[in-house]
Enzyme design. Sequence first.
Site, PDB file in Angstrom:
ATOM      1  N   ARG A   1     -36.218  18.496 -24.666  1.00  0.00           N
ATOM      2  CA  ARG A   1     -35.573  19.763 -25.045  1.00  0.00           C
ATOM      3  C   ARG A   1     -36.555  20.751 -25.657  1.00  0.00           C
ATOM      4  NH1 ARG A   1     -29.712  17.571 -27.354  1.00  0.00           N
ATOM      5  NH2 ARG A   1     -28.739  17.462 -25.309  1.00  0.00           N
TER       6      ARG A   1
ATOM      7  N   LYS B   1     -14.037   7.242 -15.796  1.00  0.00           N
ATOM      8  CA  LYS B   1     -12.641   7.697 -15.777  1.00  0.00           C
ATOM      9  C   LYS B   1     -12.392   8.942 -14.936  1.00  0.00           C
ATOM     10  CE  LYS B   1     -11.395   5.732 -20.230  1.00  0.00           C
ATOM     11  NZ  LYS B   1     -10.889   6.001 -21.581  1.00  0.00           N
TER      12      LYS B   1
ATOM     13  N   GLY C   1     -24.369  13.359 -19.143  1.00  0.00           N
ATOM     14  CA  GLY C   1     -25.066  12.337 -19.908  1.00  0.00           C
ATOM     15  C   GLY C   1     -25.623  11.139 -19.178  1.00  0.00           C
TER      16      GLY C   1
ATOM     17  N   GLY D   1     -22.203  18.539 -22.242  1.00  0.00           N
ATOM     18  CA  GLY D   1     -20.897  19.190 -22.356  1.00  0.00           C
ATOM     19  C   GLY D   1     -20.870  20.576 -21.739  1.00  0.00           C
TER      20      GLY D   1
END
Length: 396
Positions: A35, A198, A354, A377
């Site tokens: 980053r 999921k 992620g 996110g």
Amino acid sequence: MKTINDFNFKDKKALVRVDFNVPQDDQLKVTDNTRIVAVKPTVDKILKDGGSVILMAHLGRPKGEVKDEFSLKHIVDEVSNVLGKEVKFVDECVGEKAEQAASELNAGEILLLENLRFHNEEEKGDEAFAEKLSKLGDAYVNDAFGTAHRAHASTAVIAKFFTSTKFFGLLMAKELQAIDRVLKSGEKPITAILGGSKVSTKITIIENILPAVDNLIIGGGMAFTFIKALGGKIGTSLVEEDKLPLALEILGKAKEHNVKVYLPSDTIIAESFSNDADKKEVDIYEIPEGWMGLDAGPKSRDQFNDVLLNSRTILWNGPIGVFEMSNFSAGTIALGDSIAEATKLGAFSLVGGGDSVAFVKQFGYGEKVSYVSTGGGAMLESLEGLELPGVAAINN
């Protein structure tokens, strides 16, 4: 898109929001500087113009309290090393001390402010706090894609105090262009691969990308909800029972949009969720009782490979097996190889979210794909079609 390339920062102090929420070891040394490396082009451009840079960032979740382990003083050396220039540090981000450090900054110099989240006002999006921050610079630059989905003081509110001098940094621009390339301007055929555990966490993404893509590969744990909905026997594999009707609905919508959906046809099963468990290959619709699917089988890998090698734009979000266990990593590795090969043949490939990013880093695929997103996110919300507060603040 208004980027720093549209402005000359000569004799200007640029207040740059960056994402330095980096992993550290027990000695608080940075263990992954990705980053920090990512914002170097933005910093270099401002300094080259003859401006100075004031870096704003957060680290961890101190929840408004000053805690030494979350102080950005521990990463100053790493930031200096990466940027190739000594970085000054001030142990406050607002108030007299911060204002004095900012005012004393000369052209060509870099100042890092203390953790923004030592103040509750940051996460609350407090306007007075944002105004105090704004006093430190002449221009505002958001280069923190990883926090662009948060309506915090330094990511969304501060921009209103810079009506004509607010810009996207070069990293932020690259991120937004990569997503735009998949959802709006990508060369066809466009293939999206959605994995992970999921269906419920990917519903809005699927609904938003269906009008844009030609192929949808569904793998990982979420595939078993689709397989069961289609009448398959899945043993003790991961399943969201309450999402079975939704899985059929998604398949119906895909058909309406002429999107070809590819589910795994075979799977590597195990008797327990363990790397050492007995395993075997079976048809994914015929998993015996007491066994669970933990990886995509060889036939599935071949089928996915054919689709990917015929794609011109690829989005990958989520692994298609439990790659953290060596005995169940072959499917995700094969997928990584296929995407790398397609990229070599000229396809544009974007990896985000992620677990896929973790895989790409762990197995060395970073240089073999076109772009690896720095924001989990933020990337997911962009794919869901939401306008990110940090992006809206610059655009509006």
